[in-house]
Motif scaffolding. Structure first.
Motif: not given
Length: 460
Positions: A112-113, A276-277, A285-286, A305-306
């Motif tokens: 995602p992202g 990807i946030l 990024v997570r 972890i972000d």
């Protein structure tokens, strides 16, 4: 067998194509070889895929140069097969075709992202900073914090070019537009992520050691990312390269001094990207923490972890593009083949059509692998020629009708002699700045210089 030379077209003038042409030219059968390239200049990824601050790696160009300089292999550049001339037309003019088009785009990463603004393919970025004529002249270098996903040499190249101060690149051949872009780069931190452990990273020892010598750039490694299972220990014991890489990483993690440089490259291991946030563009990024399972592979732990980053570069591998008129495996990114003999969907060999290099086996291995790969393909081509399995039409005359066809279509193809002219032009540009060369980026200018035609002086 016909008493005239075997007429062969090789598509792609990178290492794979040049080595295949060279091995074929030295075989026991007499040949006439034309080497086609879609760019006005030869050498493929060695010119357009190796970071400009790696002159030792680029020395491979010297070996390739000597092969083409002999004059027994004819270079026909600035020709796109499938557009300027079709595969069927080539098959009508040549006894055999060898496809060596390599891998020219990024492998996909389905998370995602991934399509957010600020998410890029590493191959596209490499093409930009290497002055590839078919890529935009500007690159959006706006992020202070960047994530690079992948732990191969391309990932290190991307991280190093992003973090390196432009003045330290001015001894290289980077074109003016790249210099301008890098001077505006506000970067402070590059985070490089690998989903497995230190013994599984794909960096070569030389590349990794060079990373630690970049002026005013600190490399930071994290103790919690160090874990070794039975498979890891086996890899270390069986490979001197792996042992050297692990030793270098271990030395870095044991350092006591605090980072003082203005830019930092963080090497993170045992973390896999899951998202990807961001809403409109990249905001972070997570990563999921992973753990080794015993054989060197990993599984997720459910711990996330972000990291706040404003750009993400995926360096998870290259992927080949189809050649119009030939079958293509969209899943594996290769032309379907058996040991270099190109096959139809039913499994039968297409007579006279072969593949070599990354488009044959996927984007793995170094130059040495490319040579052995070409040898396998050429061995089968020679076997087929000697067994009478190639169509030897009497009207094929050393490819001359092909250049006439290109002339009739107004295709401004380039030659080896034209490359030598362009190379002297680039070296003169470099000499004026105290450098070995400066690349010309603009395709029309490259082509005009090579053909001895007037141009508007636009270099990028």
């Amino acid at each position: 067998m016909s008493d005239r030379p075997l007429s062969v077209a090789v598509i792609g003038a990178g290492p794979a194509g040049i080595y295949a042409a060279d091995i074929l030219s030295k075989s026991e059968i007499e040949t006439s070889i034309d080497l086609y390239e879609r760019l006005p200049a030869p050498f493929g990824l060695v010119r357009y895929g190796v970071a400009p601050d790696h002159p030792r790696i680029k020395q491979i160009i010297v070996a390739l140069y000597k092969i083409l300089q002999r004059g027994d292999i004819r270079l026909i550049g600035n020709v796109t097969v499938g557009r300027d001339i079709t595969i069927d037309e080539m098959r009508a003019h040549y006894d055999a075709i060898i496809v060596a088009t390599g891998s020219d785009r990024d492998a996909p990463l389905d998370i995602p992202g991934i399509d957010l603004e600020g998410s890029y393919g590493a191959a596209d970025f490499v093409s930009w900073y290497d002055g590839h004529p078919d890529y935009p002249r500007e690159w959006p270098l706006e992020a202070k914090e960047v994530a690079v996903l992948g732990v191969g040499n391309v990932a290190l190249d991307v991280a190093r070019i992003l973090a390196k101060h432009p003045d330290d690149l001015m001894v290289t051949e980077i074109p003016e537009n790249v210099e301008k872009g890098l001077r505006a780069n506000p970067i402070t931190d590059v985070h490089v992520f690998g989903r497995r452990g230190p013994a599984q990273v794909k960096f070569t020892p030389l590349e990794l050691r060079e990373l630690g010598k970049v002026p005013d750039v600190d490399v930071i490694v994290y103790e919690e990312d160090f874990d070794f299972d039975e498979g890891s220990q086996e890899a270390i014991n069986s490979s001197n390269q792996t042992k050297q890489v692990v030793n270098t990483l271990t030395d870095w993690v044991m350092r006591d001094e605090e980072p003082t440089a203005s830019r930092r490259i963080h090497l993170h291991m045992l973390q896999a990207p899951v998202e990807i946030l961001g809403t409109d563009r990249v905001e972070g990024v997570r990563m999921e923490r992973t753990e080794l399972t015993g054989d060197g592979s990993v599984k997720g732990t459910g711990m996330f972890i972000d990291y706040p980053v404003q750009a993400v570069y995926r360096a998870v591998g290259y992927f080949s593009s189809p050649v119009e008129g030939l079958p293509f495996d969209d899943i594996h990114g290769v032309i379907p083949n058996i040991e270099g003999r190109v096959i139809q969907p039913g499994g039968d060999h297409i007579p006279g059509v072969y593949a070599t290099g990354w488009v044959k086996r996927g984007p793995v291995g170094l130059i040495g692998s490319t040579k052995s790969d070409a040898r396998e393909t050429i061995t089968h081509l020679v076997e087929d020629a000697e067994a009478g399995k190639l169509d030897r039409l009497a009207d094929r005359t050393d490819g001359e009708p092909v250049t006439a066809l290109l002339d009739d279509r107004g295709v401004k193809y380039t030659t080896w002699q034209g490359w030598e002219i362009l190379e002297e032009f680039e070296k003169a540009l470099g000499e004026a700045q105290g450098r070995e060369r400066v690349k010309v980026v603009e395709r029309a200018t490259m082509t005009a210089i090579s053909r001895g035609e007037e141009h508007d002086g636009k270099l990028y």
